[in-house]
Design an enzyme around this catalytic site. Structure first.
Site, PDB file in Angstrom:
ATOM      1  N   HIS A   1       4.494   6.020   0.198  1.00 41.28           N
ATOM      2  CA  HIS A   1       3.813   6.857  -0.712  1.00 41.28           C
ATOM      3  C   HIS A   1       4.700   7.618  -1.800  1.00 41.28           C
ATOM      4  O   HIS A   1       5.814   7.413  -1.727  1.00 41.28           O
ATOM      5  CB  HIS A   1       3.048   8.214   0.049  1.00 41.28           C
ATOM      6  CG  HIS A   1       2.038   8.652  -0.736  1.00 41.28           C
ATOM      7  ND1 HIS A   1       2.345   9.714  -1.888  1.00 41.28           N
ATOM      8  CD2 HIS A   1       0.660   8.773  -0.658  1.00 41.28           C
ATOM      9  CE1 HIS A   1       1.003  10.271  -2.165  1.00 41.28           C
ATOM     10  NE2 HIS A   1      -0.067   9.524  -1.797  1.00 41.28           N
TER      11      HIS A   1
ATOM     12  N   ASP B   1      -4.386   5.759   4.215  1.00 45.48           N
ATOM     13  CA  ASP B   1      -5.149   4.828   4.440  1.00 45.48           C
ATOM     14  C   ASP B   1      -5.018   4.248   5.726  1.00 45.48           C
ATOM     15  O   ASP B   1      -5.722   3.214   6.027  1.00 45.48           O
ATOM     16  CB  ASP B   1      -5.006   3.797   3.127  1.00 45.48           C
ATOM     17  CG  ASP B   1      -5.759   4.205   1.705  1.00 45.48           C
ATOM     18  OD1 ASP B   1      -6.801   5.000   1.873  1.00 45.48           O
ATOM     19  OD2 ASP B   1      -5.016   4.249   0.619  1.00 45.48           O
TER      20      ASP B   1
HETATM   21  C1  SDX Z   1      -3.186   6.206  -1.877  1.00 47.94           C
HETATM   22  O1  SDX Z   1      -0.568   8.670  -5.431  1.00 47.94           O
HETATM   23  C2  SDX Z   1      -1.384   9.161  -4.271  1.00 47.94           C
HETATM   24  O2  SDX Z   1      -1.487  10.472  -4.242  1.00 47.94           O
HETATM   25  C3  SDX Z   1      -2.390   7.941  -3.868  1.00 47.94           C
HETATM   26  C4  SDX Z   1      -3.341   8.478  -2.814  1.00 47.94           C
HETATM   27  C5  SDX Z   1      -4.358   9.381  -3.055  1.00 47.94           C
HETATM   28  O3  SDX Z   1      -4.850  10.139  -2.231  1.00 47.94           O
HETATM   29  O4  SDX Z   1      -4.942   9.273  -4.247  1.00 47.94           O
HETATM   30  O5  SDX Z   1      -2.458   9.055  -1.795  1.00 47.94           O
HETATM   31  C6  SDX Z   1      -3.888   7.499  -2.051  1.00 47.94           C
HETATM   32  O6  SDX Z   1      -2.930   5.434  -2.986  1.00 47.94           O
HETATM   33  C7  SDX Z   1      -2.287   5.986  -0.680  1.00 47.94           C
HETATM   34  C8  SDX Z   1      -1.281   4.508  -0.870  1.00 47.94           C
HETATM   35  C9  SDX Z   1      -2.060   3.490  -0.495  1.00 47.94           C
HETATM   36  N1  SDX Z   1      -1.266   2.208  -0.609  1.00 47.94           N
HETATM   37  C10 SDX Z   1      -0.849   1.465   0.469  1.00 47.94           C
HETATM   38  O7  SDX Z   1      -0.585   1.913   1.596  1.00 47.94           O
HETATM   39  C11 SDX Z   1       0.061   0.081   0.087  1.00 47.94           C
HETATM   40  C12 SDX Z   1       1.198   0.086   0.564  1.00 47.94           C
HETATM   41  N2  SDX Z   1       2.341   1.129   0.041  1.00 47.94           N
HETATM   42  C13 SDX Z   1       2.914   0.560  -0.987  1.00 47.94           C
HETATM   43  O8  SDX Z   1       2.552  -0.653  -1.740  1.00 47.94           O
HETATM   44  C14 SDX Z   1       3.721   1.722  -1.669  1.00 47.94           C
HETATM   45  O9  SDX Z   1       4.345   2.247  -0.773  1.00 47.94           O
HETATM   46  C15 SDX Z   1       3.029   2.528  -2.844  1.00 47.94           C
HETATM   47  C16 SDX Z   1       2.185   2.011  -3.834  1.00 47.94           C
HETATM   48  C17 SDX Z   1       2.071   3.748  -1.932  1.00 47.94           C
HETATM   49  C18 SDX Z   1       4.144   3.445  -3.393  1.00 47.94           C
HETATM   50  O10 SDX Z   1       4.756   2.814  -4.249  1.00 47.94           O
HETATM   51  P1  SDX Z   1       6.257   3.357  -4.771  1.00 47.94           P
HETATM   52  O11 SDX Z   1       6.406   4.876  -4.883  1.00 47.94           O
HETATM   53  O12 SDX Z   1       6.181   2.602  -6.356  1.00 47.94           O
HETATM   54  O13 SDX Z   1       7.231   2.928  -3.984  1.00 47.94           O
HETATM   55  P2  SDX Z   1       7.872   1.309  -3.807  1.00 47.94           P
HETATM   56  O14 SDX Z   1       7.137   0.354  -4.059  1.00 47.94           O
HETATM   57  O15 SDX Z   1       8.881   1.374  -4.984  1.00 47.94           O
HETATM   58  O16 SDX Z   1       8.908   1.465  -2.467  1.00 47.94           O
HETATM   59  C19 SDX Z   1      10.082   2.031  -2.169  1.00 47.94           C
HETATM   60  C20 SDX Z   1      10.663   0.824  -1.361  1.00 47.94           C
HETATM   61  C21 SDX Z   1      10.657  -0.493  -1.746  1.00 47.94           C
HETATM   62  O17 SDX Z   1      11.816  -1.197  -1.156  1.00 47.94           O
HETATM   63  P3  SDX Z   1      13.307  -1.381  -1.949  1.00 47.94           P
HETATM   64  O18 SDX Z   1      12.848  -1.944  -3.161  1.00 47.94           O
HETATM   65  O19 SDX Z   1      13.740  -0.077  -2.376  1.00 47.94           O
HETATM   66  O20 SDX Z   1      14.250  -2.083  -1.079  1.00 47.94           O
HETATM   67  O21 SDX Z   1      10.061   0.827  -0.058  1.00 47.94           O
HETATM   68  C22 SDX Z   1       9.459  -0.259   0.263  1.00 47.94           C
HETATM   69  C23 SDX Z   1       9.381  -0.836  -1.324  1.00 47.94           C
HETATM   70  O22 SDX Z   1       9.583  -2.442  -1.000  1.00 47.94           O
HETATM   71  N3  SDX Z   1       8.133  -0.257   0.473  1.00 47.94           N
HETATM   72  C24 SDX Z   1       7.455  -0.859   1.615  1.00 47.94           C
HETATM   73  C25 SDX Z   1       6.286  -0.292   1.802  1.00 47.94           C
HETATM   74  N4  SDX Z   1       6.094   0.439   0.730  1.00 47.94           N
HETATM   75  C26 SDX Z   1       7.228   0.690   0.057  1.00 47.94           C
HETATM   76  N5  SDX Z   1       7.910  -1.906   2.211  1.00 47.94           N
HETATM   77  C27 SDX Z   1       7.088  -2.360   3.107  1.00 47.94           C
HETATM   78  N6  SDX Z   1       5.828  -1.942   3.424  1.00 47.94           N
HETATM   79  C28 SDX Z   1       5.192  -1.005   2.601  1.00 47.94           C
HETATM   80  N7  SDX Z   1       4.125  -0.387   2.740  1.00 47.94           N
END
Ligand code: SDX
Length: 427
Positions: A306, A363
């Protein structure tokens, strides 16, 4: 004394005001920065940019705290109904009995769709995604209420808000009925908000529909848990689109599309598809977690991570417990819930997830409940939208109360510098 931050640029100092929120959050106000220095700030994806002040929702992502108008989400989920929470978000205070009865009556009055709106559903393929259908139908609603579209007129804005909250369950139910080839049911306004939705979605004109109170209560609680989350992607969309002074239907239609993506609300569908893949392919939870960590593999642990929470999402905690309770009460066993629990256990001990502070988000477990409650998988995200609707509306109303200017980010241009257009045979 007012606090200030000092910025030094090429030997010159500038004082920038520090704005403090009621829960101690602080931000540097850079509104005059460009005028004074010629510089803009650069923050793609708004990782560290406050786009507004707001008195609707507070999140402490470090501690895993979520409060609406000061009330903790856990208390709201336990002690209030979805319509009470919607009233709270929109009006700022929890309603008393008289207020909620009056508002519920108003909402009931608007649950029907214009018969011509219903004809729109027939234009979509049977397998149309409900997010596409509801976004299109909501945009189209603006054409049916041309007298109530001025966002700056309080009465008109409230009328649009009530219509949307009232009609959204009917729209979702019609989208589902169209997909399965069954007749649309008119709302039955003796029923509660959620009961009415369940009957319209899963009842038929041939039989009396008995609402299972366990299912109705679980859905009401899920709607509460999704009701608002401050400046997430779809709510920021509402504020940006709304700042152009488009009507509420246009702004909400845009928000539905923003929510649809798998990084945002679409993750609830993606989670269940991930769990089903793990189940169908006979993978162990460890094997899938290893894939999610692998940069050369596109798999991600959907429902994890998140932008704001660096701790357990408090909504996920409530939903995880509710999932267990609902399945017990319905007498359903779910190997998908077992896989989800195992994925969580392994991920929360894995250095990759621990070091990045990735926890289950809202989620992760919601799809398991929706599935047990009989909601079709491609309707999970539209259930999220139904819950989020009052939050979107509250932010749209606040935006206009604040009289915010049109949203218009700057950029740093990195393309070619000025050059002359050659005649076509010389290019
Ligand atoms: C919602 O914003 C809100 O408030 C949203 C929400 C709401 O109520 O409105 O809470 C609802 O959208 C919940 C999120 C749902 N999405 C997912 O579950 C999809 C999986 N998660 C991600 O794609 C991700 O964590 C996000 C999109 C939720 C957040 O993205 P960020 O803040 O841009 O974080 P990032 O992608 O830059 O991640 C940081 C690191 C990265 O690794 P490095 O490049 O530093 O090595 O963490 C890793 C990412 O690759 N990472 C994951 C991961 N989520 C982040 N690795 C594996 N699996 C994951 N799910």
């Amino acid at each position: 004394m007012d606090k200030k931050a000092r910025l030094e640029v090429e030997g010159k100092s500038y004082d920038l005001p520090i704005i403090a929120g009621t829960e101690g959050e602080r931000g540097i106000d850079i509104g005059n920065l460009r005028g004074e220095t010629g510089l803009v700030t650069l923050d793609p994806a708004y990782k560290n940019t406050g786009s507004c002040t707001s008195s609707i929702t507070f999140i402490d992502g470090e501690q895993g705290v979520l409060q609406h108008r000061g009330y903790p989400i856990e208390q709201l989920a336990e002690k209030a109904t979805f319509l009470e929470v919607a009233y709270l978000l929109i009006n700022g205070e929890l309603p008393n009995r008289g207020q909620i009865e009056e508002w519920s009556t108003e909402i009931r009055y608007h649950t029907m769709l214009h018969e011509d709106v219903k004809r729109l559903f027939g234009a979509f393929p049977k397998d149309a995604h409900p997010m596409a259908v509801s976004s299109a139908v909501i945009a189209a609603l603006s054409t049916f209420y041309p007298e109530d579209l001025d966002p700056l007129d309080e009465r008109q804005a409230r009328a649009s808000a009530d219509r949307l909250i009232a009609k959204f369950p009917t729209i979702v139910a019609c989208a589902y009925k169209h997909s399965v080839g069954q007749p649309f049911l008119y709302p039955d306004n003796k029923l509660s908000y959620v009961e009415n939705f369940l009957r319209m979605a899963f009842g038929t004109p041939c039989e009396e529909f008995e609402v299972d109170p366990v299912i109705a209560q679980a859905i009401d609680q899920l709607l509460i848990l999704h009701a608002d989350h401050e400046q997430n992607c779809s709510t920021s969309t509402v504020r940006l689109v709304g700042s152009s002074h488009v009507n509420l239907f246009g702004a909400i239609s845009a928000a539905i599309n923003a929510l649809w993506g798998s990084r945002h609300g679409g993750a609830n569908q993606a989670v269940i598809e991930m769990l089903e893949t793990i189940d169908a392919e006979g993978l162990t939870a460890q094997q899938f977690v290893d894939r999610a960590k692998d940069r050369d593999d596109t798999s991600r642990l959907m429902g994890f991570g998140h932008r704001v929470y660096r701790n357990y999402d408090p909504r996920a905690r409530v939903i995880k417990q509710a999932a267990g309770n609902v399945l017990d009460k319905l007498g359903v066993t779910s190997n998908l819930l077992e896989i989800a629990v195992e994925l969580e256990r392994i991920a929360l001990q894995d250095d990759y997830f621990v070091s990045r502070r990735l926890f289950p988000n809202v989620d992760f477990y919601s799809g398991v409940i929706y599935r047990a409650l009989g909601i079709p998988v491609n309707s999970f995200t539209v259930m999220f939208a139904m819950g989020r609707l009052p939050g979107w509306i509250a932010h749209w109303l606040e935006l206009h109360q604040q009289g915010q200017a049109i949203g218009r980010p700057r950029q740093i241009y990195i393309g070619p510098t000025k050059r002359d257009v050659a005649p076509i045979d010389q290019r």
